[in-house]
Design a protein around this motif. Structure first.
Motif, mmCIF file in Angstrom:
data_model
loop_
_atom_site.group_PDB
_atom_site.id
_atom_site.type_symbol
_atom_site.label_atom_id
_atom_site.label_comp_id
_atom_site.label_asym_id
_atom_site.label_seq_id
_atom_site.Cartn_x
_atom_site.Cartn_y
_atom_site.Cartn_z
ATOM 1 N N CYS A 95 0.742 -1.249 0.207
ATOM 2 C CA CYS A 95 -0.298 0.075 0.063
ATOM 3 C C CYS A 95 1.036 1.501 -0.052
ATOM 4 O O CYS A 95 1.984 1.099 0.821
ATOM 5 C CB CYS A 95 -1.091 -0.368 0.976
ATOM 6 S SG CYS A 95 0.290 -0.176 2.402
ATOM 7 N N ALA A 96 0.506 2.569 -0.823
ATOM 8 C CA ALA A 96 1.475 3.287 -0.911
ATOM 9 C C ALA A 96 0.628 5.105 -0.398
ATOM 10 O O ALA A 96 -1.275 4.392 -0.776
ATOM 11 C CB ALA A 96 1.462 3.776 -2.068
ATOM 12 N N ALA A 97 0.968 5.407 -0.083
ATOM 13 C CA ALA A 97 -0.143 7.017 -0.081
ATOM 14 C C ALA A 97 0.366 8.207 -0.393
ATOM 15 O O ALA A 97 1.770 8.111 -0.350
ATOM 16 C CB ALA A 97 -0.477 6.727 1.866
ATOM 17 N N LYS A 98 0.313 9.574 -0.593
ATOM 18 C CA LYS A 98 0.377 10.402 -1.128
ATOM 19 C C LYS A 98 -0.379 11.647 -0.879
ATOM 20 O O LYS A 98 -1.485 11.464 -0.305
ATOM 21 C CB LYS A 98 1.129 11.126 -2.796
ATOM 22 C CG LYS A 98 -0.167 10.337 -3.287
ATOM 23 C CD LYS A 98 -0.060 11.088 -4.836
ATOM 24 C CE LYS A 98 -1.183 10.560 -5.417
ATOM 25 N NZ LYS A 98 -2.169 12.362 -5.752
ATOM 26 N N VAL A 99 0.257 13.003 -0.835
ATOM 27 C CA VAL A 99 -1.080 13.661 0.040
ATOM 28 C C VAL A 99 -1.289 14.319 -1.467
ATOM 29 O O VAL A 99 -0.953 14.179 -2.754
ATOM 30 C CB VAL A 99 0.076 15.557 0.366
ATOM 31 C CG1 VAL A 99 -0.459 16.206 -0.185
ATOM 32 C CG2 VAL A 99 0.633 14.822 1.915
ATOM 33 N N ALA A 100 -2.703 14.880 -1.370
ATOM 34 C CA ALA A 100 -3.736 14.498 -2.405
ATOM 35 C C ALA A 100 -3.230 16.113 -3.346
ATOM 36 O O ALA A 100 -3.629 15.590 -5.133
ATOM 37 C CB ALA A 100 -4.358 15.301 -1.851
ATOM 38 N N SER A 101 -2.329 16.344 -3.209
ATOM 39 C CA SER A 101 -2.240 17.357 -4.667
ATOM 40 C C SER A 101 -0.442 17.011 -4.489
ATOM 41 O O SER A 101 0.061 17.610 -5.540
ATOM 42 C CB SER A 101 -1.681 18.670 -3.542
ATOM 43 O OG SER A 101 -0.783 19.019 -2.479
#
Length: 118
Positions: A95-101
């Protein structure tokens, strides 16, 4: 941001698994999330993504109609429901994540292994 993937295991072809990715903390609702996978001897590939609100999802063609990404912001958890599994789905799932911007995913979990036997 710490990501904790779980739910992998050994399953027969045609079976189902549900992966979970927990992201403790108050920032979860600001994060776009995704699942990637890496099969033995192959490069990491995109599986599915979901926007911070859950209102937008995208699935790779190879899993479309079989896998479904979702999230529960109240539980700070993202899911990947995997149905009709095939031996070629065997991989370590991350799983990975990033700030929406942002454009790129810059937060990664350790991965959970999925093995599909024929």
């Amino acid at each position: 941001v710490q990501l904790q993937a779980s739910g992998g295991g050994l399953v027969q072809a045609g079976g189902s698994l549900r992966l979970s990715c927990a992201a403790p903390g108050r920032t979860f609702t600001s994060l776009d999330m995704a699942w990637f996978r890496q099969a033995p001897g192959k490069e990491r590939e995109f599986v599915a993504s979901i926007s911070w609100s859950g209102g937008s999802t995208y699935h790779a063609d190879s899993v479309k109609g079989r896998f479904a990404i979702s999230r529960d912001n109240a539980k700070n958890t993202m899911y990947l429901q995997m149905n009709s599994l095939k031996p070629e789905d065997t991989a370590v799932y991350y799983c990975a994540a990033k700030v929406a911007s942002q454009i790129s995913y810059n937060y990664w979990g350790r991965g959970t292994e999925v093995t599909v036997s024929s």
